[in-house]
Design a protein around this motif. Structure first.
Motif, PDB file in Angstrom:
ATOM      1  N   VAL A 194       0.840  -1.201   0.000  1.00  0.00           N
ATOM      2  CA  VAL A 194       0.000   0.000   0.000  1.00  0.00           C
ATOM      3  C   VAL A 194       0.874   1.250   0.000  1.00  0.00           C
ATOM      4  N   PHE A 205      -6.760  -2.686  -0.792  1.00  0.00           N
ATOM      5  CA  PHE A 205      -6.534  -1.845   0.388  1.00  0.00           C
ATOM      6  C   PHE A 205      -7.102  -2.457   1.662  1.00  0.00           C
ATOM      7  N   TYR A 218      -9.466   1.907   6.746  1.00  0.00           N
ATOM      8  CA  TYR A 218      -9.790   1.415   5.396  1.00  0.00           C
ATOM      9  C   TYR A 218     -11.103   2.010   4.902  1.00  0.00           C
TER      10      TYR A 218
END
Length: 548
Positions: free
Chosen positions: A218, A237, A275
């Protein structure tokens, strides 16, 4: 005269060549330690097109590739064939040696590293009998993939794949108990993997190392602005948070509870919330946040109310006009109660419902005709509503992809004292049954656990009974039922039924109809006593809020 002309031409050519050396040097000079090089070297560096931008440059690899004299493709094909042949013959020593040769020839070919790492960790390891030998080839596959990330250190796909191998191959395999134990104790692996700077023992859980690799992938996207290509952002993600969730589940499976488990779930909850608040690109190119659903729906309702108040009754007029133009057979079909419609009438009614649907744009056009002074505002509101409804649609779709609502609820309730204690009691019950053969103690502990689980479920009504948590609870119920059978009891026996609080879970999760007779007997008893029966898992109780 001819000789002089030839001589002059040669002089001109030499002068031109000398002149051209200056722009060639300016444009094409290579970069060195002390010099940034020419214009092309600078552009290549800025655009990340150079070999050094991919990762490490191995002199041995460069030498071998040059030694093929332009026949690298043929050499690669021969080596691939040899690797497949060694694999068929289970000659693992030569197989690994061939892979090392291929790695020198194809260091920047991403699929090569993924495919051959999979070969080592998944295909070769299962051919061995001893669990330590299998584990050895799993870690060799991971080492091989790690080597690939050195050559391709800014490739998020390869780094993410490394997180997958460490998490899922070690943490999901049939031998996961042994693999996880061996992984934690493997000093040599952690020294290699972390380049001589291994994490402390308590951080060597495979799911935590997996999470670290996912976070690195990420970071490459966020900090290095690298693309994830065709990979779905919703799942890409989510990976770090899911690894933390898997860690929390795994340590509880190992028998670790109380504050350590609570801390693991707390971290998982934070990562899942982060997230949800991350801005991600949707399939239509727009940016969305999964956590924005409630806010977007609130804005949509406000805009729709403003739009309706702009010209009250316009929508009803459009619907009435559409209804008046429906064919007679369609009107007749709509007049028939839905429960007794024929198949043809159902089809006609469905078409009618679709045709009677009124879009915001239709309403805006009608307002413009009746109230020209409100046309601009009507069109503006219609476009805003269409845009926000599109975002809501995309957010809902992507929340379903990652099962966002379930994991948000799960990471929240798993931190509670009731859930932590309920899992601890179920684990202790299993130990009493399997290790101590104490049926009465095991039954008592399971029943205490079920009482606490009932409190957890009541406190979180949005939790679906047929969710992953429902499956977890059914595993406990199955073991509890096994204990009952050895005590010559059944789940539906009156003394058990009277205090068993998870009938809704059983009914929703009994896919194999293992408890069909018990469920039927329970329902008969409830109906005979005049009690209100429990609802089906997907049927809300009248007067209560429906389960979302």
């Amino acid at each position: 005269m001819t000789e002089n002309n030839s001589f002059y031409r040669k002089i001109i050519y030499v002068v031109l060549l000398a002149v051209l050396l200056f722009p060639i040097s300016y444009l094409g000079a290579p970069a060195t330690v002390d010099d940034d090089g020419g214009k092309l070297a600078l552009v290549r560096q800025e655009a990340g097109l150079g070999q050094s931008n991919l990762g490490a440059i191995d002199p041995a690899s460069e030498t071998i590739r040059m030694a093929t004299l332009g026949l690298r493709g043929i050499a690669v094909s021969i080596l691939w064939n040899k690797a497949n042949d060694y694999k068929k013959r289970e000659d693992w020593t030569n197989f690994r040696a061939t892979l090392e040769q291929l790695a020198k020839l194809q260091p920047y070919f991403i699929s090569f590293w993924k495919y051959q790492a999979w070969n080592l960790a998944y295909n070769v390891s299962v051919e061995l009998d001893d669990v330590r030998d299998r584990y050895s080839y799993v870690t060799r596959g991971i080492d091989f993939l790690k080597e690939g990330t050195k050559y391709n250190q800014f490739n998020p796909h390869l780094i993410s794949e490394l997180g997958w191998f460490i998490g899922n191959k070690i943490g999901r395999a049939d031998e996961r108990v042994e693999y996880r134990r061996l992984f934690k104790a493997d000093d040599d692996f952690h020294n290699r993997f972390f380049d001589g700077n291994p994490p402390p023992p308590e951080q060597r859980d495979n799911w935590l190392v997996s999470r670290r690799e996912y976070e690195d992938s990420v970071s490459v996207v966020d900090d290095k602005k690298k693309s994830i290509g065709q990979k779905n952002p919703t799942t890409f993600f989510a990976a770090p948070a899911m690894s933390q969730i898997n860690y929390a589940e795994a340590i509880e499976e190992d028998g670790v509870f109380q504050e350590k488990a609570r801390a693991a779930w707390r971290t998982a909850s934070k990562l899942w919330n982060d997230y949800g608040n991350r801005e991600m690109q949707s399939s239509r190119g727009s940016l969305i946040r999964l956590a924005d659903l409630n806010r977007e729906e609130l804005v949509a309702r406000k805009l729709e109310s403003e739009f309706q108040n702009l010209a009250p009754g316009v929508r009803d007029e459009i619907v009435a006009e559409k209804r008046a133009n429906l064919p007679a057979e369609v009107v007749a079909a709509l007049a028939v109660p839905e429960s007794i419609r024929t198949e043809e009438q159902q089809r006609l009614a469905a078409e009618a419902d679709a045709s009677l649907d009124v879009s915001m744009q239709e309403i805006a056009e009608q307002i413009a005709k009746k109230y020209p002074d409100k046309a601009a505002q009507a069109n503006k509101l219609a476009n805003q509503i269409a845009e926000i409804q599109d975002r809501i649609f995309l957010i809902k779709n992507n929340r379903q992809v990652s099962n966002y609502d379930y994991w948000k609820t799960r990471t929240d309730f798993e931190q509670t004292s009731d859930a932590l204690r309920a899992r601890e009691l179920a684990h202790a019950a299993n130990q009493a049954f399997k290790e101590d053969a104490d049926l009465l103690e095991a039954r008592r502990l399971y029943e205490q656990s079920f009482d606490l689980w009932a409190k957890v479920l009541d406190a979180h009504p949005s939790l679906e009974f047929d969710s992953t948590t429902g499956s977890d609870l059914m595993e406990y119920v199955d073991k509890y039922n096994e204990i009952l059978q050895q005590l010559d009891l059944r789940l539906s026996d009156e003394e058990v039924d009277a205090s068993f609080p998870l009938w809704e879970i059983v009914e929703a999760s009994d896919q194999e109809r293992k408890y069909f007779d018990d469920i039927a007997e329970h329902k008969r008893r409830v109906e005979g006593s005049g009690q209100r029966p429990e609802p089906e898992a997907d049927t809300p109780i009248e007067g209560d809020d429906p389960v979302e």
